[in-house]
Design a protein around this motif. Sequence first.
Motif, PDB file in Angstrom:
ATOM      1  N   VAL A   1       0.839  -1.205   0.000  1.00 56.96           N
ATOM      2  CA  VAL A   1       0.000   0.000   0.000  1.00 56.96           C
ATOM      3  C   VAL A   1       0.872   1.251   0.000  1.00 56.96           C
ATOM      4  CG1 VAL A   1      -1.672   1.337   1.338  1.00 56.96           C
ATOM      5  CG2 VAL A   1      -1.969  -1.133   1.090  1.00 56.96           C
ATOM      6  N   ARG A   2       1.935   1.204   0.776  1.00 53.60           N
ATOM      7  CA  ARG A   2       2.845   2.348   0.851  1.00 53.60           C
ATOM      8  C   ARG A   2       3.521   2.608  -0.495  1.00 53.60           C
ATOM      9  NH1 ARG A   2       5.323   0.651   4.857  1.00 53.60           N
ATOM     10  NH2 ARG A   2       7.183  -0.243   3.887  1.00 53.60           N
ATOM     11  N   GLU A   3       3.898   1.546  -1.200  1.00 53.35           N
ATOM     12  CA  GLU A   3       4.649   1.687  -2.447  1.00 53.35           C
ATOM     13  C   GLU A   3       3.756   1.761  -3.687  1.00 53.35           C
ATOM     14  OE1 GLU A   3       7.413  -1.534  -2.547  1.00 53.35           O
ATOM     15  OE2 GLU A   3       8.666  -0.729  -0.908  1.00 53.35           O
ATOM     16  N   ASN A   4       2.612   1.057  -3.656  1.00 54.50           N
ATOM     17  CA  ASN A   4       1.785   0.964  -4.860  1.00 54.50           C
ATOM     18  C   ASN A   4       0.360   1.487  -4.686  1.00 54.50           C
ATOM     19  OD1 ASN A   4       3.956  -0.480  -6.145  1.00 54.50           O
ATOM     20  ND2 ASN A   4       3.295  -2.310  -5.025  1.00 54.50           N
ATOM     21  N   GLY A   5      -0.023   1.732  -3.451  1.00 55.70           N
ATOM     22  CA  GLY A   5      -1.377   2.218  -3.197  1.00 55.70           C
ATOM     23  C   GLY A   5      -2.400   1.112  -3.015  1.00 55.70           C
ATOM     24  N   PHE A   6      -2.005  -0.150  -3.199  1.00 56.45           N
ATOM     25  CA  PHE A   6      -2.918  -1.281  -3.016  1.00 56.45           C
ATOM     26  C   PHE A   6      -2.082  -2.546  -2.790  1.00 56.45           C
ATOM     27  CE2 PHE A   6      -1.689  -1.558  -7.401  1.00 56.45           C
ATOM     28  CZ  PHE A   6      -1.674  -2.908  -7.686  1.00 56.45           C
ATOM     29  N   SER A   7      -2.764  -3.606  -2.387  1.00 53.52           N
ATOM     30  CA  SER A   7      -2.097  -4.893  -2.210  1.00 53.52           C
ATOM     31  C   SER A   7      -3.030  -6.011  -2.635  1.00 53.52           C
ATOM     32  CB  SER A   7      -1.679  -5.103  -0.745  1.00 53.52           C
ATOM     33  OG  SER A   7      -1.061  -6.364  -0.580  1.00 53.52           O
ATOM     34  N   THR A   8      -2.476  -7.037  -3.228  1.00 56.69           N
ATOM     35  CA  THR A   8      -3.267  -8.223  -3.589  1.00 56.69           C
ATOM     36  C   THR A   8      -3.356  -9.197  -2.416  1.00 56.69           C
ATOM     37  OG1 THR A   8      -1.301  -9.304  -4.497  1.00 56.69           O
ATOM     38  CG2 THR A   8      -2.682  -8.033  -6.034  1.00 56.69           C
ATOM     39  N   PHE A   9      -2.606  -8.923  -1.346  1.00 57.70           N
ATOM     40  CA  PHE A   9      -2.667  -9.755  -0.154  1.00 57.70           C
ATOM     41  C   PHE A   9      -3.806  -9.298   0.752  1.00 57.70           C
ATOM     42  CE2 PHE A   9       1.423 -10.895  -1.672  1.00 57.70           C
ATOM     43  CZ  PHE A   9       1.796 -12.080  -1.056  1.00 57.70           C
ATOM     44  N   LYS A  10      -4.333 -10.217   1.554  1.00 62.36           N
ATOM     45  CA  LYS A  10      -5.401  -9.902   2.506  1.00 62.36           C
ATOM     46  C   LYS A  10      -5.085 -10.553   3.847  1.00 62.36           C
ATOM     47  CE  LYS A  10      -9.642 -10.514   1.340  1.00 62.36           C
ATOM     48  NZ  LYS A  10     -10.860 -11.215   0.869  1.00 62.36           N
ATOM     49  N   ASN A  11      -5.396  -9.838   4.918  1.00 63.32           N
ATOM     50  CA  ASN A  11      -5.301 -10.457   6.235  1.00 63.32           C
ATOM     51  C   ASN A  11      -6.404 -11.499   6.388  1.00 63.32           C
ATOM     52  OD1 ASN A  11      -3.095  -9.053   7.553  1.00 63.32           O
ATOM     53  ND2 ASN A  11      -4.391  -7.233   7.498  1.00 63.32           N
ATOM     54  N   PHE A  12      -6.107 -12.570   7.087  1.00 64.46           N
ATOM     55  CA  PHE A  12      -7.109 -13.607   7.301  1.00 64.46           C
ATOM     56  C   PHE A  12      -8.073 -13.188   8.398  1.00 64.46           C
ATOM     57  CE2 PHE A  12      -3.891 -16.133   5.130  1.00 64.46           C
ATOM     58  CZ  PHE A  12      -4.685 -16.871   4.263  1.00 64.46           C
ATOM     59  N   ASP A  13      -9.370 -13.433   8.139  1.00 71.13           N
ATOM     60  CA  ASP A  13     -10.411 -13.108   9.108  1.00 71.13           C
ATOM     61  C   ASP A  13     -10.556 -14.192  10.167  1.00 71.13           C
ATOM     62  OD1 ASP A  13     -11.460 -10.666   7.817  1.00 71.13           O
ATOM     63  OD2 ASP A  13     -12.037 -12.036   6.204  1.00 71.13           O
ATOM     64  N   SER A  14     -10.205 -15.425   9.812  1.00 69.18           N
ATOM     65  CA  SER A  14     -10.413 -16.546  10.728  1.00 69.18           C
ATOM     66  C   SER A  14      -9.427 -17.661  10.417  1.00 69.18           C
ATOM     67  CB  SER A  14     -11.849 -17.076  10.606  1.00 69.18           C
ATOM     68  OG  SER A  14     -12.094 -17.545   9.276  1.00 69.18           O
ATOM     69  N   VAL A  15      -9.275 -18.554  11.379  1.00 71.99           N
ATOM     70  CA  VAL A  15      -8.472 -19.763  11.211  1.00 71.99           C
ATOM     71  C   VAL A  15      -9.319 -20.936  11.688  1.00 71.99           C
ATOM     72  CG1 VAL A  15      -6.299 -20.936  11.761  1.00 71.99           C
ATOM     73  CG2 VAL A  15      -6.381 -18.433  11.714  1.00 71.99           C
TER      74      VAL A  15
END
Length: 210
Positions: free
Chosen positions: A151-165
């Motif tokens: 996000v800092r370098e490109n303004g977006f990310s294709t990665f996502k934090n996991f909501d659950s395990v």
Amino acid sequence: MYSTKNNLLIGFHGCDESIRDALLTRPHYIHKSERPFDWLGHGVYFWENNYDRALAWAKDKARRGEIKKPSVIGAVISLKHCFDLLDNQFIDALVTYYNLMVEYYNTIGKNIPENKDAKFDKFKDKLIRELDCAVLEFMHQKISEKIEKDVRENGFSTFKNFDSVRGVFTEGGPAFEGAGIQKKSHIQICIRNPNCIKGFFLPRKEIEFQ
């Protein structure tokens, strides 16, 4: 794309009656477990569709003097972006993060945590899961760092934090002589994103219906 689980399911949380009542009347009163031995990392824990196991767990806690009055609260849950350890792709990913963590720990001269047996567990099921917890938390941290960098370098990310395990566990000793089936086998859910919890309810007993 199969990590997203939009269907609703029922989870049960074993706890003291005071916690149950607080969640019923103040549903935003959600305590996140952050113990170093949490089996699926830090978050809010539920037994998937297993009221009896949740109650037995709470009664065990009461017998050890850790809670006063054992109780169970139900929750309607959406797992959303789920790190599902019933799916091989996520187990493979966790192995990768374990190797990265070992490399990092060796670099800084830190000992690798170990899963240990609890004193009260005669079946030696390694109930104190410090290694598993550390690897999962290391993974979540690295994913968050990657997202922030993108996000800092490109303004977006294709990665996502996991909501659950989500994970399946076998424990408690054989159900009968020679059995491979264990007495306390269950599916456990760790909710990291509280928005996955759609609401709490007081479990009711089934009645005869005609």
